[in-house]
Enzyme design. Structure first.
Site, PDB file in Angstrom:
ATOM      1  N   ASN A 289       0.865  -1.182   0.000  1.00 50.24           N
ATOM      2  CA  ASN A 289       0.000   0.000   0.000  1.00 50.24           C
ATOM      3  C   ASN A 289       0.902   1.232   0.000  1.00 50.24           C
ATOM      4  OD1 ASN A 289      -1.794   2.063   0.528  1.00 50.24           O
ATOM      5  ND2 ASN A 289      -2.337   1.371   2.589  1.00 50.24           N
ATOM      6  N   TRP A 290       0.974   1.881  -1.161  1.00 53.85           N
ATOM      7  CA  TRP A 290       1.904   3.018  -1.288  1.00 53.85           C
ATOM      8  C   TRP A 290       1.379   4.276  -0.613  1.00 53.85           C
ATOM      9  CZ3 TRP A 290       3.853   2.845  -7.135  1.00 53.85           C
ATOM     10  CH2 TRP A 290       4.480   1.607  -7.355  1.00 53.85           C
ATOM     11  N   LYS A 291       0.134   4.258  -0.192  1.00 51.05           N
ATOM     12  CA  LYS A 291      -0.494   5.430   0.453  1.00 51.05           C
ATOM     13  C   LYS A 291      -0.248   6.692  -0.393  1.00 51.05           C
ATOM     14  CE  LYS A 291      -0.001   3.220   4.903  1.00 51.05           C
ATOM     15  NZ  LYS A 291      -0.011   3.356   6.334  1.00 51.05           N
TER      16      LYS A 291
ATOM     17  N   HIS B  24      -9.583   0.910   5.357  1.00 48.57           N
ATOM     18  CA  HIS B  24      -8.300   1.165   6.026  1.00 48.57           C
ATOM     19  C   HIS B  24      -8.542   2.116   7.199  1.00 48.57           C
ATOM     20  CE1 HIS B  24      -4.173   2.333   6.764  1.00 48.57           C
ATOM     21  NE2 HIS B  24      -3.794   1.304   6.032  1.00 48.57           N
TER      22      HIS B  24
ATOM     23  N   GLU C  59      -6.883   4.487   8.283  1.00 48.22           N
ATOM     24  CA  GLU C  59      -6.643   5.905   7.976  1.00 48.22           C
ATOM     25  C   GLU C  59      -7.890   6.531   7.359  1.00 48.22           C
ATOM     26  OE1 GLU C  59      -3.024   5.356   5.746  1.00 48.22           O
ATOM     27  OE2 GLU C  59      -1.985   4.773   7.586  1.00 48.22           O
TER      28      GLU C  59
ATOM     29  N   GLU D  98      -5.457  -5.395  10.658  1.00 51.57           N
ATOM     30  CA  GLU D  98      -4.433  -4.372  10.871  1.00 51.57           C
ATOM     31  C   GLU D  98      -4.678  -3.660  12.197  1.00 51.57           C
ATOM     32  OE1 GLU D  98      -2.554  -3.131   6.927  1.00 51.57           O
ATOM     33  OE2 GLU D  98      -4.203  -1.776   7.281  1.00 51.57           O
TER      34      GLU D  98
ATOM     35  N   GLY E 175       2.418   1.728  10.927  1.00 53.39           N
ATOM     36  CA  GLY E 175       3.368   2.835  10.803  1.00 53.39           C
ATOM     37  C   GLY E 175       4.119   3.163  12.078  1.00 53.39           C
TER      38      GLY E 175
ATOM     39  N   SER F   9       3.323  -2.672  10.394  1.00 62.26           N
ATOM     40  CA  SER F   9       4.777  -2.692  10.551  1.00 62.26           C
ATOM     41  C   SER F   9       5.416  -4.031  10.165  1.00 62.26           C
ATOM     42  CB  SER F   9       5.163  -2.290  11.985  1.00 62.26           C
ATOM     43  OG  SER F   9       4.763  -0.955  12.236  1.00 62.26           O
TER      44      SER F   9
ATOM     45  N   GLY G 130       2.695  -1.198   4.344  1.00 62.72           N
ATOM     46  CA  GLY G 130       2.842   0.213   3.996  1.00 62.72           C
ATOM     47  C   GLY G 130       4.315   0.560   3.825  1.00 62.72           C
TER      48      GLY G 130
HETATM   49  C1  PEP Z   1      -0.872  -0.106   6.244  1.00 61.78           C
HETATM   50  O1  PEP Z   1      -1.027   1.091   6.175  1.00 61.78           O
HETATM   51  O2  PEP Z   1      -1.727  -0.850   5.734  1.00 61.78           O
HETATM   52  C2  PEP Z   1       0.289  -0.602   6.955  1.00 61.78           C
HETATM   53  C3  PEP Z   1       0.221  -1.811   7.422  1.00 61.78           C
HETATM   54  O3  PEP Z   1       1.344   0.242   7.103  1.00 61.78           O
HETATM   55  P1  PEP Z   1       2.784  -0.121   7.739  1.00 61.78           P
HETATM   56  O4  PEP Z   1       3.255  -1.395   7.098  1.00 61.78           O
HETATM   57  O5  PEP Z   1       3.657   1.047   7.410  1.00 61.78           O
HETATM   58  O6  PEP Z   1       2.568  -0.313   9.209  1.00 61.78           O
END
Ligand code: PEP
Length: 256
Positions: A10-12, A100, A102, A172, A178, A218, A239
């Protein structure tokens, strides 16, 4: 039943045109060295502005599938700033990330809206990656499993068993996204097992056995092997570690 693992990046809101090209070129080079028969399903989710370019670059690379980070469930109309499923289908988008944390937290998306998206995505023949997860407060209060049951039950409302089998869930924990602090693999496995039990309760053991459930939060090359060794974890939604070709390719290798 053997579930094919997924490694999804997921490049966000990262990567302009040049950066997106550099990243996808690096990933394509990395996967070209790998044996397709052993690989997980590899998915990249660029921003809308990079979708066309990434679609064009990977169109002859069957080892990589495209995902969108969001969609509007309406077919078309006066929805300024939104993108429809029809538009995504033009670019061979196979998956769409929905729910998600976010988007739930920063953009006020509700379980009902996420359900509308899941229904529309499946009607269009695409695959939703339905995210769920608890806050740190919910985990500390011991309500994680109940919260996830509510999120999953609402997200899947009105969806047929056959469509659920095709769908993907990403567990998640919000406190792990993050933060660099991944959920312990054994605990992530237990929690995903609980999500699978919810699917079995809503549908059947057969459906629960078919749906792929990823862990996200993470995930790093140093954690992926232990995570993938857990029987309930069918891959990762990633991410930060998906933004460098080397680390993303290491994650793919870690899932082989
Ligand atoms: C995500 O945003 O879906 C995610 C898991 O991010 P990260 O790997 O940076 O924790």
């Amino acid at each position: 039943m053997a579930r094919r693992p997924i490694i999804a990046g997921n490049w966000k809101m990262h990567n302009n045109k040049a950066q997106a090209k550099e990243l996808i070129d690096g990933i394509m080079y990395g996967v070209s060295q790998l044996d397709a028969s052993k690989m997980p399903e590899v998915v990249v989710a660029p921003t809308y502005t990079a979708l066309w370019q990434v679609y064009d670059l990977i169109k002859n690379e069957p080892k990589i599938a495209l995902s969108a980070q969001n969609v509007n469930p309406n077919p078309s109309g006066a929805y300024t700033g939104e993108v429809s499923l029809d538009m995504l289908a033009d670019f061979n988008v196979k998956f769409v990330i929905i729910g998600h944390s976010e988007r739930r937290q920063m953009f006020g998306e509700t379980d009902e809206f996420i359900n509308q998206k899941a229904v529309a995505i499946l009607e269009k023949g695409l695959i939703p990656i339905i995210c769920c997860g608890e806050t740190l407060e919910q985990r500390e209060a011991g309500v994680t499993d109940a919260h996830l049951e509510e999120q999953i039950t609402k997200a899947l409302k009105g969806i047929s068993a056959d469509d659920v089998k095709k769908s993907v869930i990403a567990y998640e924990p919000i406190w792990a996204i993050g933060t660099g602090k991944s959920c312990d693999a054994v605990e992530a496995n237990r929690t995903i097992g609980e999500i699978r039990k919810v699917v079995a309760k809503l549908y059947s053991a057969d459906v629960a056995d078919a749906i792929r459930i990823l862990y996200g939060g993470s995930v790093k090359p140093s954690t992926i092997v232990e995570q993938m060794a857990q029987p309930e974890i069918d891959g990762g939604l990633i991410g930060g570690a998906s933004l460098q070709a080397d680390s993303f390719v290491d994650l793919i290798k870690g899932a082989m």
